[in-house]
Design a protein around this motif. Structure first.
Motif, PDB file in Angstrom:
ATOM      1  N   LEU A   1       0.890  -3.578  -3.421  1.00  0.00           N
ATOM      2  CA  LEU A   1       0.167  -4.527  -3.392  1.00  0.00           C
ATOM      3  C   LEU A   1      -1.291  -4.431  -3.888  1.00  0.00           C
ATOM      4  CD1 LEU A   1      -0.271  -7.614  -2.774  1.00  0.00           C
ATOM      5  CD2 LEU A   1      -0.739  -6.838  -0.438  1.00  0.00           C
TER       6      LEU A   1
ATOM      7  N   ASN B   1       0.517  -9.067   5.081  1.00  0.00           N
ATOM      8  CA  ASN B   1      -0.653  -9.054   3.961  1.00  0.00           C
ATOM      9  C   ASN B   1      -1.141 -10.535   3.452  1.00  0.00           C
ATOM     10  OD1 ASN B   1      -0.692  -6.040   3.691  1.00  0.00           O
ATOM     11  ND2 ASN B   1       1.420  -6.536   2.662  1.00  0.00           N
TER      12      ASN B   1
ATOM     13  N   ALA C   1       6.361 -13.733  -3.579  1.00  0.00           N
ATOM     14  CA  ALA C   1       5.581 -12.343  -3.175  1.00  0.00           C
ATOM     15  C   ALA C   1       6.521 -11.438  -2.166  1.00  0.00           C
ATOM     16  CB  ALA C   1       4.137 -12.531  -2.297  1.00  0.00           C
ATOM     17  N   ASN C   2       7.461 -12.060  -1.815  1.00  0.00           N
ATOM     18  CA  ASN C   2       8.479 -11.335  -0.927  1.00  0.00           C
ATOM     19  C   ASN C   2       9.678 -11.061  -1.471  1.00  0.00           C
ATOM     20  OD1 ASN C   2       6.731 -11.528   1.561  1.00  0.00           O
ATOM     21  ND2 ASN C   2       7.656 -13.592   1.720  1.00  0.00           N
TER      22      ASN C   2
ATOM     23  N   PRO D   1       0.244 -15.363   3.823  1.00  0.00           N
ATOM     24  CA  PRO D   1       0.674 -13.727   3.899  1.00  0.00           C
ATOM     25  C   PRO D   1       2.036 -13.576   3.331  1.00  0.00           C
ATOM     26  CG  PRO D   1       0.621 -14.931   6.294  1.00  0.00           C
ATOM     27  CD  PRO D   1       0.119 -16.041   5.106  1.00  0.00           C
ATOM     28  N   ASP D   2       2.426 -12.211   3.063  1.00  0.00           N
ATOM     29  CA  ASP D   2       3.708 -11.998   2.643  1.00  0.00           C
ATOM     30  C   ASP D   2       4.393 -11.455   4.224  1.00  0.00           C
ATOM     31  OD1 ASP D   2       2.914  -9.391   3.263  1.00  0.00           O
ATOM     32  OD2 ASP D   2       2.913  -8.770   1.308  1.00  0.00           O
TER      33      ASP D   2
ATOM     34  N   PHE E   1       8.197  -7.360  -4.051  1.00  0.00           N
ATOM     35  CA  PHE E   1       7.579  -6.695  -2.719  1.00  0.00           C
ATOM     36  C   PHE E   1       7.693  -5.139  -2.999  1.00  0.00           C
ATOM     37  CE2 PHE E   1       8.055  -5.612   1.640  1.00  0.00           C
ATOM     38  CZ  PHE E   1       7.021  -6.270   2.191  1.00  0.00           C
TER      39      PHE E   1
ATOM     40  N   ARG F   1      -3.073 -12.102  -4.675  1.00  0.00           N
ATOM     41  CA  ARG F   1      -3.127 -10.684  -5.319  1.00  0.00           C
ATOM     42  C   ARG F   1      -2.219 -10.346  -6.407  1.00  0.00           C
ATOM     43  NH1 ARG F   1      -3.981  -8.415   1.025  1.00  0.00           N
ATOM     44  NH2 ARG F   1      -4.102  -6.332  -0.441  1.00  0.00           N
ATOM     45  N   ARG F   2      -0.839 -10.554  -6.016  1.00  0.00           N
ATOM     46  CA  ARG F   2       0.095  -9.862  -7.014  1.00  0.00           C
ATOM     47  C   ARG F   2      -0.186 -10.630  -8.226  1.00  0.00           C
ATOM     48  NH1 ARG F   2       3.324  -6.117  -5.014  1.00  0.00           N
ATOM     49  NH2 ARG F   2       3.845  -6.148  -2.735  1.00  0.00           N
TER      50      ARG F   2
ATOM     51  N   HIS G   1      -2.873 -13.591   1.342  1.00  0.00           N
ATOM     52  CA  HIS G   1      -3.216 -13.726   0.058  1.00  0.00           C
ATOM     53  C   HIS G   1      -2.297 -13.050  -0.636  1.00  0.00           C
ATOM     54  CE1 HIS G   1      -7.562 -14.173   1.900  1.00  0.00           C
ATOM     55  NE2 HIS G   1      -6.784 -15.055   2.229  1.00  0.00           N
ATOM     56  N   ALA G   2      -1.157 -12.807  -0.312  1.00  0.00           N
ATOM     57  CA  ALA G   2      -0.328 -11.781  -1.030  1.00  0.00           C
ATOM     58  C   ALA G   2      -0.036 -12.434  -2.449  1.00  0.00           C
ATOM     59  CB  ALA G   2       1.074 -11.771  -0.351  1.00  0.00           C
TER      60      ALA G   2
END
Length: 226
Positions: free
Chosen positions: A63, A150, A53-54, A145-146, A59, A156-157, A152-153
């Motif tokens: 999001l 954030n 996610a990063n 988190p990312d 990124f 979610r993505r 559940h990054a």
């Protein structure tokens, strides 16, 4: 100094030792017949090094919000996002797919995510320490988190909207997990009678949103960098 008398096999202390061995054997047998301990879902997941996610291309895209899209019908048409998710799991996670589609309807306009081809059952066995570690790693990665904090990054993505594993349930928008209701007795305790598949102890269930299943979320739109 008092010296204890010798303990004979047929004497009182011999009988006590035999009873102790029987109690120990019964306790060990009980442990073997108990279900595996429910997954220890933490209240908050820590950041994970190397979280996709990063990645730069991912990124930089907006999001997605946490949304849950219920299933309403049976649809055999393959979903490109689910095909992509299975491919990603095969490349990045131990285990194997147990399938994505089956027509499970619960009533009028109410169905399992499997009925719309928006869920995969990924085989990992909670009774195996190695499989349990891998399941924990996957769930931790999805819900971490990312770098902006954030939650559940990656979920979610990707468009992941629910996870079921070892009598625990997480759905989009939930801060913490709930106990999975089919595992519970009337008093809210984990049942010893629920079978492994119903309890999701032999697989992780991962469900996608409509956008995730259509491969329209940022993780998939960013391209092959993942």
């Amino acid at each position: 100094m008092t010296v204890a008398p010798p303990c004979h096999h047929h004497g009182p202390c011999g009988r006590r030792a035999a009873r102790a061995r029987l109690v120990l054997a019964a306790a060990l047998l009980l442990l073997l017949t108990l279900p595996a301990a429910a997954h220890a879902w933490p209240a908050h997941y820590p950041a994970v090094a190397g979280n996709p996610a990063n990645a730069g291309r991912i990124f930089q895209l907006p999001l997605e919000p946490s949304v849950y899209d219920p299933a309403t019908r049976c649809s055999k048409r393959p979903k490109p996002g689910m095909t992509a998710l299975v491919g990603w799991l095969e490349s990045n996670v131990e285990g194997v797919s147990w399938g994505t589609y089956r027509c499970e309807r619960w009533g009028k306009r109410s169905a399992s995510l499997h009925a719309e081809g928006r869920a995969v059952d990924w085989h990992l066995d909670a009774a195996s320490p190695a499989d349990r570690r891998e399941a924990n790693r996957l769930i931790g990665l999805l819900l971490a988190p990312d770098k902006a904090g954030n939650p559940h990054a990656l979920a979610r993505r990707m468009g992941v909207e629910e996870i079921i594993w070892d009598c625990g349930y997480w759905g989009a928008g939930m801060e913490a997990h709930n106990r999975y209701s089919p595992c519970l007795t009337r008093t809210g305790k984990i049942s010893r009678k629920v079978d492994k598949t119903t309890a999701h102890r032999d697989h992780i269930h991962i469900g996608l949103t409509l956008a995730g299943a259509a491969k329209r979320t940022s993780f998939w739109r960013a391209g092959p960098s993942y």
